[in-house]
Design an enzyme around this catalytic site. Structure first.
Site, PDB file in Angstrom:
ATOM      1  N   ASP A 451       0.826  -1.208   0.000  1.00 29.80           N
ATOM      2  CA  ASP A 451       0.000   0.000   0.000  1.00 29.80           C
ATOM      3  C   ASP A 451       0.863   1.263   0.000  1.00 29.80           C
ATOM      4  O   ASP A 451       2.066   1.216   0.277  1.00 29.80           O
ATOM      5  CB  ASP A 451      -0.926  -0.008   1.221  1.00 29.80           C
ATOM      6  CG  ASP A 451      -2.293   0.588   0.925  1.00 29.80           C
ATOM      7  OD1 ASP A 451      -2.400   1.392  -0.021  1.00 29.80           O
ATOM      8  OD2 ASP A 451      -3.253   0.258   1.645  1.00 29.80           O
ATOM      9  N   ASP A 519     -10.354   1.812  -3.513  1.00 28.98           N
ATOM     10  CA  ASP A 519     -10.789   1.403  -2.182  1.00 28.98           C
ATOM     11  C   ASP A 519     -12.300   1.288  -2.100  1.00 28.98           C
ATOM     12  O   ASP A 519     -12.836   0.879  -1.064  1.00 28.98           O
ATOM     13  CB  ASP A 519     -10.318   2.423  -1.133  1.00 28.98           C
ATOM     14  CG  ASP A 519      -8.877   2.199  -0.715  1.00 28.98           C
ATOM     15  OD1 ASP A 519      -8.338   1.106  -0.986  1.00 28.98           O
ATOM     16  OD2 ASP A 519      -8.282   3.112  -0.114  1.00 28.98           O
TER      17      ASP A 519
END
Length: 718
Positions: A451, A519
């Site tokens: 990430d 997301d």
């Protein structure tokens, strides 16, 4: 090396061609577009435009290295200076080399130049799928330093390219297309986020009027680079040589970021140029074929994933996670990814980043008991990291405050309570590589979710000599880190995530196996995001997960069948808390899992197609086998329409001369309709129809209610 003048070099592949005239002082592009065959005579003779009034007395030239010397008043290929001098590049061809395979498909052209103490080159490589990769470099051959401010790969486009499409977006709404006329002046998209960003231009396309998924000519460019980017489309009143305009891309450099000492070379990130005569789906098809032909492209079936993030967030507990794994096993999950919250001090987003050690307070016996549970169910084990970031509330930041990327005068604002680690520093790099390597080895980790949750602001590295802009160094260090980790663990797979879809490009995908497109697991948003992500990235490299009924990012509530249908046609996964699901829901998810395994060979090798529809409240997208034997289409509705029904809708990608068996697959549940009865053919399905009816005439489709989807399985019978 070959030398000479006025030779015409043609690279041809996949119905596309790139033609260059080798002339002095700088060669020029004669053609980029449809393959003209062997009849190239006349291209060079027609390459000089008129001499206009109030213009240079010689015809303007748009060369392979556009500059003012040739009368080009647009953005030059190269910008820079030697302490304020030598600001106008005047490259002269020194040599060229041509390599064409024995079968004549594709090839490579390298052009070398000299220019006032500089040596430069441009390399064109046309692969067998018709994708043209362009790489530029500049070497300082003089004693004085040379500051490079920009190096762009630019190609001309013809007058009929009258519209532009690129992309913008934000967190949870990435890759939103925007269309504009290709007017006069410069259309410039430049990112200053330290990465491509959620608003990345992604793919710049110039095309004929009203070009669409399946129609029109398109000239596209993509920068395969995970740092800052610069895309432009430029049309001047006098044109670009014999062409009307130019498009291109390159790295966006901060002032002083690249200062070449004697003997140093800057190699620009590769820019991919794609021409299609069959709309944007044609662009996607060329790019997907290129990616799938890579030596390192994944060929094993993409396992069904369960990621723990939206199921448990930071609430890591062995018993709770064990129950989640056991539920996952009942529905056919093949890989478990333990997301954020497993490492030291990480009970929320405010602390712990950088301290990559298993937290003994949460995991008193380490991760191994959980890993054993995962392995006992025959699943792969994955782990979440955010290596490029650091919280100030961490041992790493307290022990090494100088490792944080930012000015010595004081750090700017945090984002998600975190800052950026200067991974180009050898000591910081060594620490990260050591921790990642140790954890992967200790637990035989199969998969990393990597990430990167914030933009880079004031991205300067501190040293004894001062502060230098460091986005490029940071990006190259990231690449080295990924490459080294993969070299040490060849079977390791890595997913790139950047606050969702903030770093989706073919530079990062040269080193990773999957992108997290967003997301946002809301299927209404996700369907749009993934439809455009697939213009560049094939479905098997796009993670798409089942989320909760009430979306964690938009608060929209959607039916389980709709969420499952949208997440089926990529690299499928789950984030919903299965321990809270009913037995009926689990049965439906298990049926979806079986569908995924059934269609996985098709979904992850087939050709992506999209129907061109007048109503943007609905969408028909499909994946068609390369041999045309089978296809899976998704018919979905986002919202209501003015019209009561669509009329005949054509299924792209099918063979008009074939016959097909058409089945509506309802294992996920029947889609809710806004009608009294389906079109009669649907009621009679399975039904055999001709390809001419399906692909040319089209068939009427059911009028679905908003946020509903239907899966249509089509198999060739003859």
């Amino acid at each position: 090396m070959h030398s000479g003048a006025n030779a015409v070099i043609a690279l041809r592949a996949g119905g596309a061609a790139f033609v260059v005239e080798i002339c002095h002082p700088v060669p020029r592009v004669l053609h980029w577009g449809a393959d003209l065959g062997a009849a190239l005579d006349g291209l060079a003779e027609t390459a000089e435009p008129a001499v206009l009034n109030n213009s240079p007395d010689s015809p303007r030239v748009f060369s392979v290295w556009p500059s003012e010397r040739d009368g080009w008043s647009g953005t030059p290929a190269q910008e820079g200076n030697a302490s304020g001098y030598d600001t106008t590049p005047r490259p002269a061809l020194a040599a060229h080399r041509v390599e064409v395979p024995a079968d004549g498909v594709g090839g490579r052209l390298e052009l070398s130049f000299t220019d006032a103490g500089l040596r430069s080159s441009v390399v064109y490589e046309l692969d067998r799928f018709g994708v043209l990769a362009v790489s530029l470099s500049v070497e300082n051959a003089a004693a004085r330093a040379y500051t490079l401010d920009g190096l762009l790969a630019l190609l001309p486009v013809p007058e009929r390219a009258v519209e532009l499409v690129d992309f913008t977006g934000k967190w949870c709404r990435e890759r939103a297309p925007q269309r504009a006329p290709f007017g006069f002046g410069t259309h410039l998209r430049s990112t200053r986020r330290g990465k491509p960003g959620h608003d990345s231009p992604f793919l710049l396309m110039a095309g004929t009027a009203a070009f669409s998924f399946g129609h029109g000519e398109v000239w596209a460019s993509h920068l395969a680079w995970s740092g800052e980017q610069r895309y432009l489309a430029e049309r001047l009143p006098e044109g670009a040589g014999a062409f009307a305009a130019a498009i291109g891309a390159g790295e966006s450099l901060r002032s002083g970021e690249v200062i070449l000492a004697a003997g140093e070379r800057y190699t620009a990130p590769t820019v991919l140029f794609v021409w299609s005569g069959a709309g944007t789906d044609g662009v996607a098809d060329r790019l997907h074929r290129r990616l799938r032909a890579r030596a390192g492209h994944t060929v094993t079936p993409r396992p069904l994933v369960l990621n723990t993030w939206e199921a448990v967030y930071f609430d890591h507990d062995l018993d709770r996670l064990t129950a989640l794994v056991e539920r996952a096993a009942t529905v056919g999950v093949e890989r478990i990814v333990l997301d954020d919250g497993w490492f030291r001090g990480r009970r929320d987003a405010d602390a712990g980043l950088g301290d990559w050690f298993v937290d003994p307070d949460v995991w008193p016996d380490g991760l191994e008991p959980f890993v054993k549970v995962v392995r006992a169910h025959g699943m792969q084990f994955g782990l979440w990291f955010e290596p490029e970031m650091v919280n100030l509330d961490s041992s790493l930041a307290r022990d090494h405050p100088d490792w944080i990327l930012g000015p010595a005068a004081g750090l700017g604002p945090s984002a998600r309570r975190q800052y950026v680690l200067d991974i180009a520093r050898p000591d910081a790099y060594a620490y990260l590589l050591g921790r990642l390597d140790a954890l992967v080895a200790a637990h035989a980790v199969d998969y990393l979710k990597w990430d990167h949750n914030r933009d880079l602001l004031e991205a300067v590295s501190r040293s004894a000599t001062g502060e230098r802009p460091s986005v490029r160094r940071q990006t190259l260090a990231l690449y080295r880190l990924l490459d080294e980790l993969r070299a040490r663990h060849p079977a390791l797979e890595i997913e790139t995530c950047s606050g969702g879809g903030g770093r989706v490009d073919l530079g990062i995908l040269d080193r990773t196996d999957r992108v997290w497109a967003s997301d946002c697991n809301d299927p209404v948003e996700r369907a749009q995001i993934e439809r455009w992500t697939r213009t560049l990235v094939p479905p098997e490299l796009i993670g798409s997960h089942l989320g909760a009924a009430r979306s964690h990012t938009t608060s929209r509530t959607t039916d389980l069948s709709f969420r499952l249908a949208v997440s089926l046609t990529a690299h499928a996964g789950i984030e919903q808390d299965l321990t809270a699901a009913s037995e009926a829901e689990l049965a439906t998810i298990a049926a979806w899992s079986a569908l995924y395994r059934e269609f996985r060979p098709l979904l992850h090798t087939g050709r992506v197609v999209n129907a061109d529809l007048a109503d943007d409240a609905v969408a028909l997208s499909g994946i068609v086998a390369q041999d045309g034997s089978r296809a899976l289409f998704t018919w979905l509705r986002f919202r209501t329409s003015a019209a009561g029904q669509t009329g005949r809708v054509r299924f792209p990608g099918l063979d008009a001369d074939a016959r097909y068996r058409v089945v509506v697959r309802e294992e996920l549940g029947a889609a809710s309709r806004h009608e009294a009865a389906d079109p009669s053919w649907v009621a009679r399905a399975p039904i055999v129809l001709s390809g001419a009816v399906l692909a040319v005439a089209g068939v009427p489709l059911p009028t679905l209610n908003p946020q509903q989807a239907m899966l249509i399985d089509i198999e060739r019978t003859s």
